[in-house]
Write an enzyme that holds these catalytic residues in place. Sequence first.
Site, PDB file in Angstrom:
ATOM      1  N   VAL A 182      80.317 -92.121  53.397  1.00 40.44           N
ATOM      2  CA  VAL A 182      80.792 -92.797  52.196  1.00 40.44           C
ATOM      3  C   VAL A 182      82.186 -93.355  52.433  1.00 40.44           C
ATOM      4  O   VAL A 182      83.041 -92.690  53.032  1.00 40.44           O
ATOM      5  CB  VAL A 182      80.821 -91.811  51.005  1.00 40.44           C
ATOM      6  CG1 VAL A 182      81.525 -92.427  49.805  1.00 40.44           C
ATOM      7  CG2 VAL A 182      79.408 -91.381  50.644  1.00 40.44           C
ATOM      8  N   CYS A 183      82.421 -94.592  51.941  1.00 40.62           N
ATOM      9  CA  CYS A 183      83.764 -95.170  51.911  1.00 40.62           C
ATOM     10  C   CYS A 183      83.906 -95.978  50.638  1.00 40.62           C
ATOM     11  O   CYS A 183      83.036 -95.922  49.761  1.00 40.62           O
ATOM     12  CB  CYS A 183      84.036 -96.016  53.153  1.00 40.62           C
ATOM     13  SG  CYS A 183      83.092 -97.556  53.213  1.00 40.62           S
ATOM     14  N   ALA A 184      84.954 -96.742  50.524  1.00 41.00           N
ATOM     15  CA  ALA A 184      85.215 -97.455  49.273  1.00 41.00           C
ATOM     16  C   ALA A 184      84.226 -98.587  49.039  1.00 41.00           C
ATOM     17  O   ALA A 184      83.693 -98.740  47.937  1.00 41.00           O
ATOM     18  CB  ALA A 184      86.645 -97.984  49.260  1.00 41.00           C
TER      19      ALA A 184
END
Length: 373
Positions: free
Chosen positions: A72-74
């Site tokens: 997960v990232c932005a």
Amino acid sequence: MTVHAMPAKQVARKIIENQPLFILDVRNGDAFADWKIEGGNIQYLNVPYFDLLDGVEEVVKDLPTDRDILVVCAKEGSSIMVAEMLSEEGVDVAYLEGGMKAWSEHLEPVKLGDLPSGGEIYQFVRLGKGCLSYMILSNGEALVVDATRMTDVFLNFAKEKGLEIKHVFDSHLHADHISGGRQIAEQTGATYYLPPADAEEVVFGFEHLIDGLTVKVGSVEVEALYSPGHTIGSTSFVIDASYLLTGDILFIDSIGRPDLAGLAEDWVGDLRESLYARYQKLTDDLLVAPAHFMIMEELNEDGSVAKRLGDLFRDNHGLNIQDEQEFRELVTKNLPPQPNAYQDIRHMNMGKITPDLEVQREMEIGPNRCAVR
């Protein structure tokens, strides 16, 4: 190994069904600490993307082999790169499609129940933001309550069900998320209602949502109950004498905060009056369905958020503080940080500003902060 995208809807189902999931969150530590994907059967590891540029070998040994792994990232770009690096090391891994921005915007429709007069009530659960919207439907008609800016979700749901949206309510002028209510009304010809006490600076037309107002949705009757305290105009709704939509006044495990217009001291008395007098007159068997939830433990097994009013009178600490001064101090001195960009969100919900979509997304990023701790 193949890297594949996992859409927010799939993540939502895993959380609601309590399926095991391991999340490798590659955002910076402060972003992770402030806001992350939550669920009862999730394990986490937070390693910033820049710490992985030289390789993921050290991370691989910390990854489980008995559950799905999601990076997960932005916005998804960094998580794709990390997922590809892990795949080269032989790890079967997915990345969150659209990143935390997509997670923030996902709405999961959950049926709350059938209504005694005929019809149904649905809750739209925004897991990434803690927002809860509603649609009451009966005999081909619908009423939408506290819609988010993702208006297509409500419009498409109504179309699939063969419904005409006749009414749109906002329980108050929201400060934590951008309302889609006015846009839904404009696109469907529905009547848009807003409490006039919250709307002194609103620059568009609306119908006044006042105490005792009753509208019919097919065979279902919806009555407005003035319940100020979170805002001076906050209004609740009794749906077919069986559900109580409480907006941001009463939650499952907490109560609403009165300070998002900077008027905590002025509004705390209204908050107590709503919770300790107006709600006390209602039947205990009403199912309380709020506009937000604070923690994942407030979700029922089917992913819905609702509980009997009588049970809340017994279990919710905010409803059991008999000393008025103690209540006042709890409400005014135990407030979490203000929501991100809450003043800009209020101004957008007044119709004063119209930022583009990317700016709107940035305005809403972060956790829900509408409750007293």
